[in-house]
Design a protein around this motif. Structure first.
Motif, PDB file in Angstrom:
ATOM      1  N   THR A  14       0.827  -1.206   0.000  1.00 53.62           N
ATOM      2  CA  THR A  14       0.000   0.000   0.000  1.00 53.62           C
ATOM      3  C   THR A  14       0.860   1.254   0.000  1.00 53.62           C
ATOM      4  N   GLU A  15       1.906   1.260   0.821  1.00 53.20           N
ATOM      5  CA  GLU A  15       2.764   2.440   0.939  1.00 53.20           C
ATOM      6  C   GLU A  15       3.815   2.528  -0.167  1.00 53.20           C
ATOM      7  N   LEU A  16       4.297   1.339  -0.625  1.00 55.59           N
ATOM      8  CA  LEU A  16       5.397   1.266  -1.598  1.00 55.59           C
ATOM      9  C   LEU A  16       6.593   2.089  -1.133  1.00 55.59           C
ATOM     10  N   ASN A  17       6.824   2.031   0.169  1.00 55.40           N
ATOM     11  CA  ASN A  17       7.939   2.749   0.782  1.00 55.40           C
ATOM     12  C   ASN A  17       8.271   2.048   2.087  1.00 55.40           C
ATOM     13  N   TYR A  18       9.508   1.531   2.181  1.00 53.30           N
ATOM     14  CA  TYR A  18       9.881   0.743   3.362  1.00 53.30           C
ATOM     15  C   TYR A  18       9.829   1.569   4.639  1.00 53.30           C
ATOM     16  N   ARG A  19      10.263   2.814   4.576  1.00 55.01           N
ATOM     17  CA  ARG A  19      10.270   3.630   5.786  1.00 55.01           C
ATOM     18  C   ARG A  19       8.849   3.888   6.296  1.00 55.01           C
ATOM     19  N   LYS A  20       7.948   4.292   5.403  1.00 58.38           N
ATOM     20  CA  LYS A  20       6.576   4.561   5.809  1.00 58.38           C
ATOM     21  C   LYS A  20       5.870   3.283   6.283  1.00 58.38           C
ATOM     22  N   ALA A  21       6.130   2.187   5.579  1.00 63.70           N
ATOM     23  CA  ALA A  21       5.502   0.924   5.965  1.00 63.70           C
ATOM     24  C   ALA A  21       5.985   0.474   7.332  1.00 63.70           C
ATOM     25  N   ALA A  22       7.287   0.625   7.587  1.00 62.12           N
ATOM     26  CA  ALA A  22       7.842   0.235   8.881  1.00 62.12           C
ATOM     27  C   ALA A  22       7.250   1.077  10.000  1.00 62.12           C
ATOM     28  N   GLU A  23       7.055   2.375   9.738  1.00 64.72           N
ATOM     29  CA  GLU A  23       6.450   3.241  10.753  1.00 64.72           C
ATOM     30  C   GLU A  23       5.024   2.799  11.067  1.00 64.72           C
ATOM     31  N   ARG A  24       4.244   2.454  10.047  1.00 69.59           N
ATOM     32  CA  ARG A  24       2.864   1.999  10.268  1.00 69.59           C
ATOM     33  C   ARG A  24       2.826   0.687  11.056  1.00 69.59           C
ATOM     34  N   LEU A  25       3.856  -0.120  10.836  1.00 72.64           N
ATOM     35  CA  LEU A  25       3.905  -1.432  11.487  1.00 72.64           C
ATOM     36  C   LEU A  25       4.623  -1.381  12.836  1.00 72.64           C
ATOM     37  N   ASN A  26       5.085  -0.197  13.228  1.00 69.90           N
ATOM     38  CA  ASN A  26       5.819  -0.028  14.492  1.00 69.90           C
ATOM     39  C   ASN A  26       7.046  -0.929  14.556  1.00 69.90           C
ATOM     40  N   MET A  27       7.810  -0.922  13.479  1.00 73.68           N
ATOM     41  CA  MET A  27       9.044  -1.697  13.426  1.00 73.68           C
ATOM     42  C   MET A  27      10.073  -0.910  12.619  1.00 73.68           C
ATOM     43  N   GLU A  49       9.507  -5.257  -7.165  1.00 69.32           N
ATOM     44  CA  GLU A  49      10.685  -4.851  -7.915  1.00 69.32           C
ATOM     45  C   GLU A  49      11.325  -3.695  -7.156  1.00 69.32           C
ATOM     46  N   ARG A  50      12.625  -3.805  -6.959  1.00 67.03           N
ATOM     47  CA  ARG A  50      13.335  -2.796  -6.167  1.00 67.03           C
ATOM     48  C   ARG A  50      14.417  -2.170  -7.025  1.00 67.03           C
ATOM     49  N   ASP A  51      14.465  -0.893  -7.080  1.00 65.00           N
ATOM     50  CA  ASP A  51      15.541  -0.179  -7.759  1.00 65.00           C
ATOM     51  C   ASP A  51      15.755   1.159  -7.059  1.00 65.00           C
ATOM     52  N   ARG A  52      16.602   1.986  -7.622  1.00 63.52           N
ATOM     53  CA  ARG A  52      16.927   3.262  -6.971  1.00 63.52           C
ATOM     54  C   ARG A  52      15.735   4.213  -6.923  1.00 63.52           C
ATOM     55  N   LEU A  53      14.690   3.931  -7.736  1.00 60.51           N
ATOM     56  CA  LEU A  53      13.514   4.797  -7.733  1.00 60.51           C
ATOM     57  C   LEU A  53      12.513   4.425  -6.645  1.00 60.51           C
ATOM     58  N   GLY A  54      12.683   3.212  -6.095  1.00 58.44           N
ATOM     59  CA  GLY A  54      11.771   2.804  -5.027  1.00 58.44           C
ATOM     60  C   GLY A  54      11.315   1.361  -5.163  1.00 58.44           C
ATOM     61  N   VAL A  55      10.085   1.113  -4.719  1.00 57.57           N
ATOM     62  CA  VAL A  55       9.535  -0.239  -4.679  1.00 57.57           C
ATOM     63  C   VAL A  55       8.249  -0.266  -5.492  1.00 57.57           C
ATOM     64  N   ARG A  56       8.126  -1.308  -6.360  1.00 56.50           N
ATOM     65  CA  ARG A  56       6.897  -1.484  -7.134  1.00 56.50           C
ATOM     66  C   ARG A  56       6.456  -2.935  -7.050  1.00 56.50           C
ATOM     67  N   LEU A  57       5.151  -3.131  -7.117  1.00 58.37           N
ATOM     68  CA  LEU A  57       4.615  -4.486  -7.134  1.00 58.37           C
ATOM     69  C   LEU A  57       4.854  -5.138  -8.482  1.00 58.37           C
ATOM     70  N   THR A  58       5.236  -6.409  -8.465  1.00 55.51           N
ATOM     71  CA  THR A  58       5.262  -7.181  -9.700  1.00 55.51           C
ATOM     72  C   THR A  58       3.837  -7.587 -10.036  1.00 55.51           C
ATOM     73  N   MET A  59       3.656  -8.204 -11.204  1.00 57.19           N
ATOM     74  CA  MET A  59       2.321  -8.683 -11.554  1.00 57.19           C
ATOM     75  C   MET A  59       1.858  -9.712 -10.528  1.00 57.19           C
ATOM     76  N   ALA A  60       2.758 -10.609 -10.152  1.00 59.16           N
ATOM     77  CA  ALA A  60       2.419 -11.618  -9.149  1.00 59.16           C
ATOM     78  C   ALA A  60       2.095 -10.954  -7.814  1.00 59.16           C
ATOM     79  N   GLY A  61       2.849  -9.887  -7.483  1.00 55.28           N
ATOM     80  CA  GLY A  61       2.590  -9.177  -6.247  1.00 55.28           C
ATOM     81  C   GLY A  61       1.220  -8.528  -6.231  1.00 55.28           C
ATOM     82  N   GLY A  62       0.781  -7.993  -7.377  1.00 53.60           N
ATOM     83  CA  GLY A  62      -0.549  -7.381  -7.459  1.00 53.60           C
ATOM     84  C   GLY A  62      -1.652  -8.398  -7.235  1.00 53.60           C
ATOM     85  N   VAL A  63      -1.459  -9.591  -7.832  1.00 59.72           N
ATOM     86  CA  VAL A  63      -2.456 -10.658  -7.630  1.00 59.72           C
ATOM     87  C   VAL A  63      -2.470 -11.088  -6.164  1.00 59.72           C
TER      88      VAL A  63
END
Length: 315
Positions: A14-27, A49-63
């Motif tokens: 949902t966040e597609l951002n490790y920092r924001k996701a970690a904050e929501r999860l309190n970790m 998919e991870r690259d310097r631009l960030g995090v994106r869902l793969t097709m399998a991840g979306g399913v």
């Protein structure tokens, strides 16, 4: 894979951002990254998919995101249903009532209870006070409205309800049928049709006590096993009957109802109570008793019963 991993995945997806996701999860981010990589390894697919631009869902991840949300929603629903069942908010409630309460007290209570607890299935039945008490003691009922006996009953707790009014039922050909009021003392020479003591000792005992207080014993007593069966006997001209006021809601040919008082002009009443098992295990009984308290608070009336205190709230 467990539900914690699923929630971590959904938050990151949902966040597609490790920092924001970690904050929501309190970790912190490193444990989250490790958990996601472990989940991908367990599934054998790449979810992000991870690259310097960030995090994106793969097709399998979306399913998988749709399925993960469905699983989490199902788990939450299962948890809530389980808690509701333990608290008595869903399930069934077996309630029995004598006919007079079924015509007067019970409809108001059931209307309120059904509105507040729509997931509790009500199973209703009717019977005499004696038969109802037996079923309640054997655990075949959860709650019951009945005329309480004069003495305590092992394993039963009572909530006194407002005392109910009595009327005189007479054949329409009877001399008092057109009167508005009759005193009990005037019935000394009448043949009284009453509920059998063996079926409703509490009600029969109250009628006998009222007659004795007015200075007479009922004459040539005829008995019926059910309050509703009394009315055809009256229509047939076999006597008169002191009946619960609620029965006047039943229109029957050749039967008239007259208000009944004692010699001082006071209305005659009888006791009614809500009974439950002392050691009942159905948690829905708690809500039924609470609803009865609410209805009682809105219904002024004199409370009487085998004990002077109201029934203890079941835990």
């Amino acid at each position: 894979m467990d539900f914690r991993q699923l929630r971590q995945f959904v938050v990151l997806a949902t966040e597609l951002n490790y920092r924001k996701a970690a904050e929501r999860l309190n970790m912190t981010q490193p444990p989250l990254s490790i958990a996601i990589k472990r989940l991908e390894a367990d599934l054998g697919v790449q979810l992000f998919e991870r690259d310097r631009l960030g995090v994106r869902l793969t097709m399998a991840g979306g399913v998988f995101l749709g399925e993960a949300r469905h699983l989490l929603d199902g788990a939450q629903a299962a948890l809530q249903v389980t808690r509701d069942a333990a608290q008595g908010r869903i399930g069934s409630l077996r309630v029995c009532s004598v006919p007079s309460a079924a015509l007067a007290l019970l409809p108001q209570l059931l209307f309120r209870f059904a509105a507040q607890f729509p997931s509790v299935r009500l199973r209703l039945s009717s019977g005499s006070s004696v038969s109802i008490l037996g079923e309640l003691q054997r655990g075949e009922l959860d709650a019951a409205f009945l005329v309480p006996p004069a003495s305590r009953v092992p394993g039963i707790e009572w909530m006194p309800m407002p005392r109910q009014s009595l009327l005189l039922a007479v054949p329409t050909s009877h001399p008092v049928a057109t009167r508005r009021t009759v005193t009990l003392a005037e019935l000394g020479d009448e043949t009284l049709v009453a509920l059998a003591h063996s079926d409703s000792p509490g009600f029969a005992g109250e009628i006998m006590a009222l007659c004795q207080r007015e200075g007479f014993y009922p004459k040539a007593l005829q008995e019926s096993s059910h309050a509703l069966i009394t009315l055809p006997l009256i229509a047939a001209g076999l006597g008169v009957a002191i009946v619960p006021e609620a029965l006047c809601r039943i229109a029957m040919d050749h039967v008239a109802y007259v208000r009944l008082t004692d010699s001082s002009g006071q209305p005659l009443t009888y006791a009614m109570a809500l009974a439950i098992q002392t050691q009942g295990v159905n948690p829905a009984v708690r809500w039924f008793v609470d609803t009865a308290r609410e209805v009682l608070a809105e219904t002024p009336g004199e409370e009487h019963g085998p004990n002077s205190s109201a029934v203890a709230r079941p835990d």
